[in-house]
Design an enzyme around this catalytic site. Sequence first.
Site, short mmCIF file in Angstrom:
data_model
loop_
_atom_site.label_atom_id
_atom_site.label_comp_id
_atom_site.label_asym_id
_atom_site.label_seq_id
_atom_site.Cartn_x
_atom_site.Cartn_y
_atom_site.Cartn_z
N ASP A 124 -4.70 -7.25 5.91
CA ASP A 124 -5.96 -6.59 5.57
C ASP A 124 -7.00 -7.65 5.19
O ASP A 124 -8.13 -7.66 5.68
CB ASP A 124 -5.69 -5.64 4.38
CG ASP A 124 -6.83 -4.66 4.15
OD1 ASP A 124 -7.77 -4.66 4.96
OD2 ASP A 124 -6.78 -3.92 3.16
N TYR B 171 0.81 -1.22 0.00
CA TYR B 171 0.00 0.00 0.00
C TYR B 171 0.85 1.27 0.00
O TYR B 171 0.34 2.35 -0.29
CB TYR B 171 -0.95 0.03 1.22
CG TYR B 171 -1.98 -1.07 1.22
CD1 TYR B 171 -2.15 -1.90 0.12
CD2 TYR B 171 -2.80 -1.29 2.32
CE1 TYR B 171 -3.08 -2.91 0.11
CE2 TYR B 171 -3.75 -2.30 2.32
CZ TYR B 171 -3.88 -3.11 1.21
OH TYR B 171 -4.82 -4.11 1.22
N ASP C 293 -10.24 -9.39 7.70
CA ASP C 293 -11.66 -9.34 7.34
C ASP C 293 -12.24 -10.74 7.30
O ASP C 293 -13.37 -10.98 7.72
CB ASP C 293 -11.85 -8.67 5.97
CG ASP C 293 -12.25 -7.21 6.12
OD1 ASP C 293 -11.90 -6.61 7.16
OD2 ASP C 293 -12.89 -6.67 5.21
N LYS D 232 4.46 -15.26 1.97
CA LYS D 232 4.35 -15.99 0.70
C LYS D 232 5.80 -16.18 0.23
O LYS D 232 6.19 -15.75 -0.87
CB LYS D 232 3.49 -15.16 -0.28
CG LYS D 232 3.11 -15.87 -1.55
CD LYS D 232 2.13 -17.00 -1.36
CE LYS D 232 1.87 -17.69 -2.69
NZ LYS D 232 1.18 -18.97 -2.55
N ASP E 254 -1.94 -18.26 1.51
CA ASP E 254 -3.08 -18.98 0.92
C ASP E 254 -3.52 -20.12 1.84
O ASP E 254 -4.71 -20.36 2.06
CB ASP E 254 -2.76 -19.49 -0.50
CG ASP E 254 -1.34 -20.01 -0.65
OD1 ASP E 254 -0.54 -19.84 0.29
OD2 ASP E 254 -1.03 -20.61 -1.70
#
Length: 363
Positions: free
Chosen positions: A246, A141, A250, A190, A222
């Site tokens: 992020d 970001y 959620d 990852k 994942d």
Amino acid sequence: MYKIAVLPGDGIGPEIVPEAIKVLEAVSRLYDIEFQYTEALIGGAAIDKRGQALPPETLELCYQSDAVLLGSVGGPKWDTLPAEKRPETAALLPLRKKLGLYANLRPAYLFAPLAEASPLKKEVVSGTDLLIVRELTGGLYFGEKKREKTVTGEVAYDTMVYTTEEIERIVRLAFTIARQRRRHLTSVDKANVLTSSRLWRDTVERLKNEYPDVTVTHMYVDNCAMQLVRRPDQFDVIVTENTFGDILSDQASVLTGSLGMIPSASIGGRVALYEPAGGSAPDIAGQQKANPLAMILSAAMMLKYSFKLDQAAAAVESAVDRVLAEGYRTQDIYSPGTKVVGTAAMGDLVRQELERETRWKKS
Ligand code: NAD
């Protein structure tokens, strides 16, 4: 005396913030602590009245306070503004950055009476009690980004950048928090594909020697997404970079029934920020339908992390637990056989329960 900057913001923010203050006022009376609240504009409300989402006086108030309690920002009215002027990008991101808040803490704790409200089976979600520690000021970001025309169309890129220092400070914080919980840290990356993830993993491996009492597991993002819905009770503290955090936070939020149940804390600087995980919920704003519990539990996190009032924080959490056990629900967590109440009524119930229990314990 603790000075609290109160930023109700937009949508359901002005409905849920007063409920948290109601509960804090009860804490103040019961534990003999003084809170001073000063309200300021942020988000769309600030754009409308001051022409900018984060007016200088709001920022100054935050700097001068001991903690910030924020409702939510944004809504359809401001969605058509250019990205850099929209409430989230123009208020929340700079506020977190200016306060030096590099870590976002999001617990996903299943209050037992809410097992029925989870979209997952009761036997899967039972025992969920995890905390996601998300890096907040680096990564994708904030890395270099560009979009430009080419001969055939356009090209766009974002870059995921991390330095050793950025990884070290968030990982150290996660280890410290894990020590206060069940001493298990899952580091999510990852590393099979991303170079920044390999630096992340190497850094965790190096630091873990300093925390021999904490068990460390590495997990690809994942796989973590899958494990969260398969067996969430395997997690205690999860630490991860900004984008992965992020998304995973959620995802974790629905385990426990509703976004309206999830508090959050953004910490790292002198002044920390506490806000519900959900947004401004324009679909239910102004109707007394919003669940104030995420906001109330965010205030409990403020008591714990900013003011070190662990006992008061635990008392608020257990008051919430008992109100739910008595069968009271806002509509987002309703299940057959329970009683639906509005936003303010839910705040009143938590306050009453807190007063009853605390008086009983003191007598
Ligand atoms: P949202 O979180 O506002 O709403 C998603 C769904 O969850 C809606 O159905 C909403 O009714 C429900 N919900 C959220 N909080 C609830 C609560 N306390 N009680 C009951 N139900 C609740 O997400 P969205 O619809 O994607 O975004 C709406 C606006 O909020 C957008 O403008 C977005 O930019 C903004 N937003 C702000 C923040 C923030 O202030 N930190 C975070 C996310 C989104």
